[in-house]
Scaffold this motif. Structure first.
Motif, PDB file in Angstrom:
ATOM      1  N   ALA A  72      13.273  21.629  18.533  1.00  0.00           N
ATOM      2  CA  ALA A  72      12.045  21.695  19.331  1.00  0.00           C
ATOM      3  C   ALA A  72      11.134  22.817  18.832  1.00  0.00           C
ATOM      4  O   ALA A  72       9.907  22.673  18.816  1.00  0.00           O
ATOM      5  N   ARG A  73      11.752  23.938  18.395  1.00  0.00           N
ATOM      6  CA  ARG A  73      10.947  25.032  17.835  1.00  0.00           C
ATOM      7  C   ARG A  73      10.217  24.585  16.571  1.00  0.00           C
ATOM      8  O   ARG A  73       9.039  24.896  16.366  1.00  0.00           O
ATOM      9  N   LYS A  74      10.917  23.846  15.709  1.00  0.00           N
ATOM     10  CA  LYS A  74      10.290  23.347  14.480  1.00  0.00           C
ATOM     11  C   LYS A  74       9.156  22.388  14.797  1.00  0.00           C
ATOM     12  O   LYS A  74       8.101  22.411  14.150  1.00  0.00           O
ATOM     13  N   LEU A  75       9.349  21.558  15.813  1.00  0.00           N
ATOM     14  CA  LEU A  75       8.284  20.620  16.193  1.00  0.00           C
ATOM     15  C   LEU A  75       7.078  21.363  16.757  1.00  0.00           C
ATOM     16  O   LEU A  75       5.934  20.968  16.513  1.00  0.00           O
ATOM     17  N   ARG A  76       7.320  22.430  17.515  1.00  0.00           N
ATOM     18  CA  ARG A  76       6.192  23.241  18.009  1.00  0.00           C
ATOM     19  C   ARG A  76       5.453  23.891  16.841  1.00  0.00           C
ATOM     20  O   ARG A  76       4.224  24.010  16.861  1.00  0.00           O
ATOM     21  N   PHE A  77       6.209  24.319  15.830  1.00  0.00           N
ATOM     22  CA  PHE A  77       5.595  24.900  14.629  1.00  0.00           C
ATOM     23  C   PHE A  77       4.714  23.863  13.929  1.00  0.00           C
ATOM     24  O   PHE A  77       3.582  24.149  13.529  1.00  0.00           O
ATOM     25  N   PHE A  78       5.225  22.635  13.811  1.00  0.00           N
ATOM     26  CA  PHE A  78       4.440  21.567  13.188  1.00  0.00           C
ATOM     27  C   PHE A  78       3.177  21.271  14.001  1.00  0.00           C
ATOM     28  O   PHE A  78       2.098  21.063  13.438  1.00  0.00           O
ATOM     29  N   LYS A  79       3.322  21.245  15.310  1.00  0.00           N
ATOM     30  CA  LYS A  79       2.176  20.944  16.166  1.00  0.00           C
ATOM     31  C   LYS A  79       1.098  22.009  16.037  1.00  0.00           C
ATOM     32  O   LYS A  79      -0.102  21.705  15.985  1.00  0.00           O
ATOM     33  N   ASP A  80       1.528  23.272  15.966  1.00  0.00           N
ATOM     34  CA  ASP A  80       0.573  24.368  15.806  1.00  0.00           C
ATOM     35  C   ASP A  80      -0.144  24.268  14.465  1.00  0.00           C
ATOM     36  O   ASP A  80      -1.368  24.461  14.382  1.00  0.00           O
ATOM     37  N   PRO A  89      -1.515  13.997  15.848  1.00  0.00           N
ATOM     38  CA  PRO A  89      -0.297  13.181  15.730  1.00  0.00           C
ATOM     39  C   PRO A  89      -0.598  11.715  16.039  1.00  0.00           C
ATOM     40  O   PRO A  89      -1.407  11.399  16.914  1.00  0.00           O
ATOM     41  N   LYS A  90       0.036  10.849  15.304  1.00  0.00           N
ATOM     42  CA  LYS A  90      -0.146   9.414  15.514  1.00  0.00           C
ATOM     43  C   LYS A  90       0.551   8.993  16.791  1.00  0.00           C
ATOM     44  O   LYS A  90       1.671   9.421  17.078  1.00  0.00           O
ATOM     45  N   GLU A  91      -0.128   8.167  17.590  1.00  0.00           N
ATOM     46  CA  GLU A  91       0.451   7.732  18.859  1.00  0.00           C
ATOM     47  C   GLU A  91       1.652   6.832  18.607  1.00  0.00           C
ATOM     48  O   GLU A  91       1.635   5.967  17.732  1.00  0.00           O
ATOM     49  N   PHE A  92       2.698   7.069  19.418  1.00  0.00           N
ATOM     50  CA  PHE A  92       3.914   6.268  19.304  1.00  0.00           C
ATOM     51  C   PHE A  92       3.897   5.242  20.424  1.00  0.00           C
ATOM     52  O   PHE A  92       4.152   5.540  21.587  1.00  0.00           O
ATOM     53  N   ARG A 300      -1.148  20.282   1.505  1.00  0.00           N
ATOM     54  CA  ARG A 300      -0.693  20.657   2.854  1.00  0.00           C
ATOM     55  C   ARG A 300      -1.166  19.642   3.890  1.00  0.00           C
ATOM     56  O   ARG A 300      -0.411  19.260   4.800  1.00  0.00           O
ATOM     57  N   LYS A 301      -2.394  19.168   3.754  1.00  0.00           N
ATOM     58  CA  LYS A 301      -2.909  18.188   4.711  1.00  0.00           C
ATOM     59  C   LYS A 301      -2.159  16.867   4.595  1.00  0.00           C
ATOM     60  O   LYS A 301      -1.857  16.223   5.613  1.00  0.00           O
ATOM     61  N   ILE A 302      -1.842  16.456   3.366  1.00  0.00           N
ATOM     62  CA  ILE A 302      -1.067  15.214   3.181  1.00  0.00           C
ATOM     63  C   ILE A 302       0.306  15.350   3.834  1.00  0.00           C
ATOM     64  O   ILE A 302       0.798  14.423   4.497  1.00  0.00           O
ATOM     65  N   LEU A 303       0.931  16.524   3.665  1.00  0.00           N
ATOM     66  CA  LEU A 303       2.246  16.755   4.287  1.00  0.00           C
ATOM     67  C   LEU A 303       2.149  16.722   5.805  1.00  0.00           C
ATOM     68  O   LEU A 303       2.998  16.123   6.482  1.00  0.00           O
ATOM     69  N   LEU A 304       1.096  17.346   6.363  1.00  0.00           N
ATOM     70  CA  LEU A 304       0.931  17.355   7.820  1.00  0.00           C
ATOM     71  C   LEU A 304       0.635  15.955   8.352  1.00  0.00           C
ATOM     72  O   LEU A 304       1.081  15.600   9.453  1.00  0.00           O
ATOM     73  N   GLU A 305      -0.110  15.165   7.610  1.00  0.00           N
ATOM     74  CA  GLU A 305      -0.355  13.780   8.032  1.00  0.00           C
ATOM     75  C   GLU A 305       0.933  12.959   8.017  1.00  0.00           C
ATOM     76  O   GLU A 305       1.157  12.109   8.887  1.00  0.00           O
ATOM     77  N   THR A 306       1.795  13.232   7.030  1.00  0.00           N
ATOM     78  CA  THR A 306       3.109  12.572   6.995  1.00  0.00           C
ATOM     79  C   THR A 306       3.932  12.963   8.214  1.00  0.00           C
ATOM     80  O   THR A 306       4.610  12.114   8.824  1.00  0.00           O
ATOM     81  N   ILE A 307       3.890  14.248   8.573  1.00  0.00           N
ATOM     82  CA  ILE A 307       4.606  14.711   9.772  1.00  0.00           C
ATOM     83  C   ILE A 307       4.003  14.079  11.024  1.00  0.00           C
ATOM     84  O   ILE A 307       4.717  13.663  11.938  1.00  0.00           O
ATOM     85  N   GLY A 308       2.659  13.994  11.072  1.00  0.00           N
ATOM     86  CA  GLY A 308       1.989  13.445  12.247  1.00  0.00           C
ATOM     87  C   GLY A 308       2.335  11.989  12.504  1.00  0.00           C
ATOM     88  O   GLY A 308       2.333  11.541  13.660  1.00  0.00           O
ATOM     89  N   ASP A 309       2.667  11.230  11.442  1.00  0.00           N
ATOM     90  CA  ASP A 309       3.019   9.820  11.630  1.00  0.00           C
ATOM     91  C   ASP A 309       4.303   9.663  12.447  1.00  0.00           C
ATOM     92  O   ASP A 309       4.460   8.689  13.178  1.00  0.00           O
ATOM     93  N   LYS A 310       5.217  10.620  12.297  1.00  0.00           N
ATOM     94  CA  LYS A 310       6.517  10.525  12.975  1.00  0.00           C
ATOM     95  C   LYS A 310       6.682  11.572  14.071  1.00  0.00           C
ATOM     96  O   LYS A 310       7.744  11.646  14.703  1.00  0.00           O
ATOM     97  N   PHE A 311       5.651  12.404  14.293  1.00  0.00           N
ATOM     98  CA  PHE A 311       5.815  13.544  15.189  1.00  0.00           C
ATOM     99  C   PHE A 311       6.191  13.117  16.604  1.00  0.00           C
ATOM    100  O   PHE A 311       7.140  13.647  17.198  1.00  0.00           O
ATOM    101  N   GLU A 312       5.444  12.175  17.178  1.00  0.00           N
ATOM    102  CA  GLU A 312       5.704  11.766  18.556  1.00  0.00           C
ATOM    103  C   GLU A 312       7.091  11.136  18.689  1.00  0.00           C
ATOM    104  O   GLU A 312       7.786  11.351  19.696  1.00  0.00           O
ATOM    105  N   GLN A 313       7.498  10.371  17.704  1.00  0.00           N
ATOM    106  CA  GLN A 313       8.823   9.746  17.741  1.00  0.00           C
ATOM    107  C   GLN A 313       9.920  10.813  17.701  1.00  0.00           C
ATOM    108  O   GLN A 313      10.882  10.768  18.478  1.00  0.00           O
ATOM    109  N   TRP A 314       9.760  11.785  16.795  1.00  0.00           N
ATOM    110  CA  TRP A 314      10.742  12.866  16.721  1.00  0.00           C
ATOM    111  C   TRP A 314      10.732  13.708  17.995  1.00  0.00           C
ATOM    112  O   TRP A 314      11.798  14.091  18.510  1.00  0.00           O
ATOM    113  N   ASN A 315       9.557  14.016  18.496  1.00  0.00           N
ATOM    114  CA  ASN A 315       9.449  14.841  19.694  1.00  0.00           C
ATOM    115  C   ASN A 315      10.113  14.162  20.888  1.00  0.00           C
ATOM    116  O   ASN A 315      10.842  14.807  21.663  1.00  0.00           O
TER     117      ASN A 315
END
Length: 591
Positions: A72-80, A89-92, A300-315
């Motif tokens: 959860a801490r890592k996900l908060r870091f990604f969100k920030d 983040p892409k809607e799940f 960095r933006k490409i990496l964050l967009e990749t994270i955003g595609d799965k962020f809601e699912q992981w969260n």
């Protein structure tokens, strides 16, 4: 308390809370996780904590909770990081996809390491870029100062030489001998260049003067635009300074003062050729760094967009797993340490659904032993549970904000569905505004399936959650607006013409004098003739004030009558004679 029944009011889904029962669940260890997951999806069991004697770190699943907390801490870091980069983040929208928590943990660790490395490299490059930008400014401003000083010195030397041409030849050797200086006695001045914050520049100059007893010469040049400080990374207004000194002792003092004032120092050469060479080098390095930083930010933006595609699912997965392990920690191990024993409250009607969920968990986890479900007898006070739907949920939350009814007490929400929006309409009453409110609410109601799956803003989320409350408010506002005969504060003879007419042209300036009743009484609401007369404000204020008092007293009587229903239901004669009767007498005698 579970045996209570009877009373003046029949049991209803909303009028009384659901009958509750204390249940015990014995679950094999291999199917415990899936069992709690299915029961959580069902949402009809409230487990009791059976490990209150143990600290959170001594419980069975403390390591798993810590693990989920780290994810959860890592996900908060990604969100920030995504919010700073402007990546959403892409809607799940799909259902809960079966993903392995171990895979999520490994993936989050890899992404965090990669993103941290990118951030660290970007910070270093950005710091170097900011330092070079300051260095470039120092080269420009200090170069201008040295160039102007060189031109001034050259002009003075030419003037002196021109004066010496016309002098007598006999005096010339004496003057040359007089003006010659011993090279061993010449004093060579050193200098330091850099930038100092503008708000500290005057104090900086004063401290340098006092520390060296005036044995310095300082020049400052203002930089028009703000520059980014390499140390703090924030924009600041600065001045370029050049300090001339004599001796190593003065130099050490100046260095210490520069460090104390946060002044960044940069090397500088007196020779014009070296200055030009340094300027060329700095400009070239700035262009290279700018290209490198831009490429790093794109990566960095490409990496964050990749994270955003799965962020809601992981969260969602991490939050659900953490809630499951928190619940499992509320269960106790049996003597054999092969089963978990849990106790909790559930509605009586939910028994078949809970048993189905237990059976499904045993089958899906390939457990050889099924879970045991049994009802326990107890004298504990059960929790309150009201069955609600999408229409009544918002009203129930409004009531719960003031206080939750005790188990099996009469639920005020049944009456709040009508009284709350109607009392709002008594104040708001305007059928024009009511129609606008109705149109806006109907949009939320008709598109509720689509809007419920989207992320809305804070205000919009609140309005969408209370859409049926606002719908009732708008309908009652139209009704009271027709009674007040106000359409955006303008009267309209909707149902019939006014019952009164003016006897002469001056009667409109009077109160009711000069009005003649020529027709039947206006059939519904306030006669439009009242609007615009001198007595409009006293008449309408009197009408609304008296009506508000009557409605308020009626609502207070309703509350006291509900307490009588509760007393009858719980068979409490004391509450009837010493609470209900005095309250009714005092309230109605006062009004």
């Amino acid at each position: 308390m579970a045996e209570i029944g009877g009373g003046c009011c029949p049991p209803m889904d909303l009028m009384r809370s659901e009958p509750m029962q204390l249940v015990q669940v014995i679950v094999p260890m291999e199917s415990a996780h899936l069992t709690v997951s299915y029961l959580g999806d069902l949402g009809l069991v409230q487990f009791k904590g059976l490990n209150s004697d143990k600290s959170p770190f001594q419980r069975t699943y403390a390591a798993q909770i810590k693990r989920c907390g780290e994810m959860a801490r890592k996900l908060r870091f990604f969100k920030d990081q995504m919010s700073k980069a402007g990546v959403s983040p892409k809607e799940f929208l799909g259902k809960d996809v079966d993903i392995d928590l171990d895979d999520v943990e490994v993936k989050l660790g890899e992404l965090e390491a990669e993103l941290s490395e990118i951030n660290a490299n970007n910070d270093k490059l950005q710091r170097s870029y900011n330092e070079l930008m300051e260095y470039k400014l120092v080269l420009e401003k200090a170069g201008e100062f040295f160039a102007s000083a060189h031109r001034s010195a050259t002009a003075q030397q030419s003037e002196i030489e021109s004066q010496q041409v016309g002098e007598d030849a006999l005096e010339a050797p004496l003057l040359q001998e007089e003006k010659s200086v011993d090279p061993t006695k010449q004093v060579k001045l050193g200098f330091l260049t850099g930038l100092v914050p503008r708000e500290k520049s005057m104090v900086f100059e004063r401290i340098l003067f006092r520390a060296t007893r005036g044995n310095i010469f300082i020049r400052q040049s203002v930089i028009e635009e703000s520059v980014v400080d390499p140390n703090s990374g924030e924009k600041a207004e600065k001045n370029v300074f050049v300090v001339f000194y004599s001796g190593e002792r003065a130099k050490s003092k100046i260095l210490k003062i520069c460090e104390a004032f946060g002044a960044n120092r940069y090397p500088f050469s007196e020779e014009l050729s070296k200055q030009a060479q340094m300027m060329t080098e700095v400009t070239g390095r700035l262009a290279e760094l700018k290209t490198t930083i831009s490429a790093g930010l794109d990566h960095r933006k490409i990496l964050l967009e990749t994270i955003g595609d799965k962020f809601e699912q992981w969260n969602l997965k991490v939050r659900k797993e953490k809630a499951i392990y928190h619940t499992l920690n509320m269960l106790s191990l049996d003597v054999t340490k092969k089963c978990l024993v849990g106790e909790g409250w559930s509605p009586v009607f939910a028994t078949p659904e809970i048993q189905k969920a237990l059976q499904r968990a045993a089958v899906d986890s390939n457990s050889q032993v099924g879970s045991i479900f049994q009802v326990l007898r107890t004298k504990e006070m059960p929790p309150t549970f009201f069955r609600t739907n999408k229409f009544t949920t918002a009203f129930q939350e409004i009531v719960d904000a003031y206080g939750v009814a005790k188990y099996q007490e009469a639920n005020p929400t049944v009456f709040t569905i009508v009284t709350f929006p109607f009392l709002f309409a008594v104040m708001f009453g305007d059928w024009g505004h009511g129609i606008c409110l109705l149109i806006a609410t109907m949009y939320l109601v008709l598109r509720e399936k689509k809007l419920s799956s989207q992320k809305l803003g804070d205000i919009m989320e609140m309005a969408f959650g209370g859409r049926y409350v606002i719908l009732m408010m708008s309908l009652f506002s139209i009704y009271t607006g027709l009674i007040y005969n106000e359409f955006f504060s303008i009267p309209f003879p909707l149902f019939a013409p006014s019952a009164y007419e003016c006897r002469d042209a001056s009667c409109s300036e009077a109160t009711t004098i000069g009005l003649i009743k020529t027709r039947d009484t206006y059939p519904f609401g306030v006669d439009p003739v009242w609007h615009g007369t001198r007595s409009e404000l006293p008449f309408l204020n009197s009408l609304k004030m008296k009506m508000s008092i009557l409605l308020g007293v009626a609502q207070m009587n309703l509350g006291i009558i509900m307490s009588f229903c509760n007393a009858k239901f719980f068979k409490s004669a004391v509450n009837i004679w010493f609470q209900f009767v005095p309250q009714m007498i005092f309230l109605n005698c006062l009004f």
